[in-house]
Design a protein around this motif. Structure first.
Motif, short mmCIF file in Angstrom:
data_model
loop_
_atom_site.label_atom_id
_atom_site.label_comp_id
_atom_site.label_asym_id
_atom_site.label_seq_id
_atom_site.Cartn_x
_atom_site.Cartn_y
_atom_site.Cartn_z
N GLY A 1 0.77 -1.24 0.00
CA GLY A 1 0.00 0.00 0.00
C GLY A 1 0.80 1.28 0.00
O GLY A 1 0.22 2.37 0.07
N GLY A 2 2.14 1.19 -0.09
CA GLY A 2 2.95 2.40 -0.09
C GLY A 2 4.41 2.13 0.21
O GLY A 2 4.96 1.11 -0.20
N VAL A 3 5.03 3.05 0.95
CA VAL A 3 6.44 2.89 1.30
C VAL A 3 6.65 3.21 2.77
O VAL A 3 5.85 3.90 3.40
N GLN A 4 7.74 2.67 3.31
CA GLN A 4 8.20 3.00 4.65
C GLN A 4 9.44 3.87 4.48
O GLN A 4 10.39 3.47 3.80
N LEU A 5 9.45 5.07 5.06
CA LEU A 5 10.52 6.02 4.82
C LEU A 5 11.22 6.44 6.10
O LEU A 5 10.56 6.72 7.11
N SER A 6 12.55 6.51 6.04
CA SER A 6 13.35 7.06 7.13
C SER A 6 14.42 7.94 6.51
O SER A 6 14.96 7.65 5.44
N GLY A 7 14.74 9.05 7.20
CA GLY A 7 15.79 9.91 6.68
C GLY A 7 15.83 11.25 7.38
O GLY A 7 14.88 11.64 8.07
N ASP A 8 16.93 11.94 7.18
CA ASP A 8 17.09 13.30 7.69
C ASP A 8 17.09 14.25 6.49
O ASP A 8 18.01 14.24 5.68
N TYR A 9 16.04 15.05 6.41
CA TYR A 9 15.81 15.90 5.26
C TYR A 9 16.10 17.36 5.59
O TYR A 9 15.42 17.97 6.40
N GLY A 10 17.14 17.91 4.97
CA GLY A 10 17.56 19.27 5.26
C GLY A 10 16.94 20.31 4.35
O GLY A 10 16.22 20.01 3.40
N TRP A 11 17.20 21.58 4.69
CA TRP A 11 16.86 22.73 3.85
C TRP A 11 15.36 22.90 3.62
O TRP A 11 14.93 23.30 2.55
N SER A 12 14.56 22.63 4.64
CA SER A 12 13.11 22.75 4.48
C SER A 12 12.65 24.16 4.91
O SER A 12 12.20 24.37 6.04
N SER A 13 12.77 25.09 3.97
CA SER A 13 12.47 26.50 4.26
C SER A 13 11.02 26.69 4.69
O SER A 13 10.10 26.13 4.09
N GLY A 14 10.83 27.46 5.75
CA GLY A 14 9.48 27.76 6.24
C GLY A 14 8.79 26.64 6.95
O GLY A 14 7.58 26.71 7.21
N CYS A 15 9.53 25.60 7.30
CA CYS A 15 8.89 24.40 7.88
C CYS A 15 8.16 24.68 9.19
O CYS A 15 7.18 24.01 9.52
N ASP A 16 8.62 25.68 9.95
CA ASP A 16 7.96 25.99 11.22
C ASP A 16 6.53 26.47 11.03
O ASP A 16 5.73 26.44 11.96
N HIS A 17 6.21 26.92 9.83
CA HIS A 17 4.90 27.51 9.57
C HIS A 17 4.03 26.64 8.65
O HIS A 17 3.00 27.10 8.18
N ALA A 18 4.46 25.42 8.40
CA ALA A 18 3.74 24.54 7.47
C ALA A 18 3.04 23.41 8.20
O ALA A 18 3.53 22.91 9.23
N GLU A 19 1.92 23.00 7.65
CA GLU A 19 1.16 21.88 8.22
C GLU A 19 1.52 20.55 7.57
O GLU A 19 1.15 19.48 8.07
N TYR A 20 2.24 20.61 6.45
CA TYR A 20 2.66 19.41 5.72
C TYR A 20 4.07 19.62 5.19
O TYR A 20 4.60 20.74 5.20
N ALA A 21 4.67 18.53 4.72
CA ALA A 21 5.96 18.61 4.04
C ALA A 21 5.94 17.69 2.82
O ALA A 21 5.32 16.62 2.83
N ILE A 22 6.60 18.14 1.76
CA ILE A 22 6.79 17.33 0.56
C ILE A 22 8.23 16.86 0.57
O ILE A 22 9.16 17.68 0.61
N VAL A 23 8.44 15.56 0.55
CA VAL A 23 9.80 15.01 0.60
C VAL A 23 10.07 14.16 -0.63
O VAL A 23 9.18 13.53 -1.19
N GLY A 24 11.33 14.15 -1.04
CA GLY A 24 11.73 13.36 -2.21
C GLY A 24 12.41 12.07 -1.80
O GLY A 24 13.08 12.01 -0.76
N PHE A 25 12.25 11.05 -2.60
CA PHE A 25 12.92 9.77 -2.34
C PHE A 25 12.94 8.95 -3.62
O PHE A 25 12.19 9.22 -4.57
N ASN A 26 13.81 7.96 -3.65
CA ASN A 26 13.92 7.07 -4.81
C ASN A 26 13.27 5.73 -4.53
O ASN A 26 13.56 5.09 -3.52
#
Length: 421
Positions: free
Chosen positions: A158-183
């Motif tokens: 049904g999907g993927v299991q993801l782990s990682g440390d994702y840097g450079w997320s500008s404005g993250c303190d003010h966001a309700e969601y995040a878009i992350v990239g992965f292969n």
């Protein structure tokens, strides 16, 4: 750009950049739609407050809550949100004008907030199920991002299991969601670069943003551990660049969603660079008017070298603006005509912005080199503009060494180099 406020300073006196924003206004060579004028007027009305917060924002290392509220209260965060959820769906030229204007007051605020806006354009290319989940629950919701594929992925039902440390997320303190990239990987082991959308409760923000420029963007790290992301929250990046994503075509009457995600995602970078450069022109003129050489008492305001530097940088920034406006207008026309951009067009859109950033940085450097030692002091606006200008050219999408190779290959009819995103 024009500033009507009187300025009084000399080479020995620090000045408050926020004071210069009283009566601050931006002029354009052609009329804009009424809706855009209204939004711009609202932005210009709050510039003194944003400028007044600029120094504190650097110390805070994120966009102040006050700045976010000022911009959200006028609805700017809804710029690229579908109208069905209450969004504005404004054109890219309209949006870019807004970001340029904000950037002159605080580059970090403009950088982070522009991304919170453009990510809504990207989310609109995901399945309707995800869009409903986000915007029916909270029409004001926004997303930050970290799209380099830093994470470790495990395929599960049904999907993927993801782990990682994702840097450079500008404005993250003010966001309700995040878009992350992965292969992900297909049956033959070929990489499938993908994006996943995750809610704020599913990741930790690591406060590690200690940078030399655009300090107030709050581009912190997202810590993700063993997170399940269902398929409806995942899309292939390639599909989102080729009009094949699940959300493509959901809004047939829209003029902004008949487009790949990337040109909208990246639009703010060059807009911030232009806004910083235009403000640098004004800051240089304001300082030179009453600048006195400390050892001789000579008035430097009318010195020939300063006038020549100002003239050349003014021409260069004007050229950058004209080039960007033409490029942004091309985006608008493609959308209105429901004309999907060709690979060649995308190559020009991508590299045009990087060349404009290059021009803006050169123009800023020319002025700062002649701005005097006091401009290097902490708290001085010009050293902040100098630092922020260079950061606008450090992003992967504005690296002109990369962009020149991308365009060169396209011009010579060579296949794109997959190592250059």
């Amino acid at each position: 750009m024009e500033n009507t406020t009187a300025f009084n300073s000399d080479s020995h006196t620090a000045y408050n950049a926020a004071d210069d924003y009283e009566g601050y206004k931006v002029t354009y060579t052609e009329a804009k739609p009424v809706a855009n004028e209204s939004l711009l007027e609202k932005i210009k009305a709050v510039l003194p407050q944003i400028a007044a917060n600029a120094e504190a924002a650097e110390q805070l290392r994120r966009v102040p809550d006050e700045n976010i509220k000022l911009l959200k209260d006028m609805g700017l965060h809804r710029a690229f949100q579908p109208k069905v959820y209450g969004g504005l769906e404004i054109s890219l030229p309209e949006f870019a004008d807004c970001i340029v204007t904000i950037a002159g007051a605080c580059a970090g605020t403009a950088w982070a907030f522009s991304l919170l806006c453009t990510h809504s354009h990207q989310i609109a290319m995901f399945p309707k199920q995800l869009q409903d989940e986000i915007w029916l629950a909270n029409p004001d919701a926004t997303a930050s991002s970290s799209i380099a594929p830093f994470g470790k992925v495990e395929e599960v039902e049904g999907g993927v299991q993801l782990s990682g440390d994702y840097g450079w997320s500008s404005g993250c303190d003010h966001a309700e969601y995040a878009i992350v990239g992965f292969n992900r990987f297909d049956a033959e082991g070929k990489k499938i670069y993908s994006f996943g959308v995750i809610p704020r409760a599913d990741y930790e923000i690591v406060d590690n943003w200690f940078a030399g420029a655009i300090k107030s963007s709050g581009s912190k790290q997202l810590k993700i551990r063993d997170l399940f992301i269902p398929e409806y929250r995942i899309q292939k990046a390639k599909d989102m660049m080729e009009g094949k994503s699940a959300g493509f075509g959901l809004y047939p009457d829209s003029k902004i969603f008949y487009s790949p995600y990337r040109p909208y995602f990246a639009s703010g970078f060059s807009a911030v660079s232009l806004g910083v450069a235009e403000r640098m022109l004004e800051a240089f003129k304001l300082k030179q008017k009453t600048r006195i050489r400390a050892y001789t008492g000579a008035n430097l305001g009318a010195s020939t070298p300063a006038l020549m530097r100002l003239a050349e940088s003014t021409h260069q920034v004007a050229a950058a603006r004209a080039f960007l406006e033409k490029t942004w207008e091309d985006h608008r026309i493609h959308g209105e005509q429901k004309r999907y951009p060709t690979q060649e067009t995308l190559a020009f859109w991508r590299t045009n912005q990087a060349y404009a950033v290059k021009m803006c940085i050169e123009a800023v450097d020319r002025l700062f080199a002649a701005a005097g030692a006091t401009s290097w002091l902490d708290g001085q606006e010009m050293q902040r503009l100098f630092r922020d200008s260079h950061m606008t050219g450090a992003h992967a999408y504005t690296d002109y060494d990369v962009c020149a190779q991308i365009l060169g290959r396209e011009l010579m009819g060579l296949d794109p180099d997959p190592t250059m995103v």
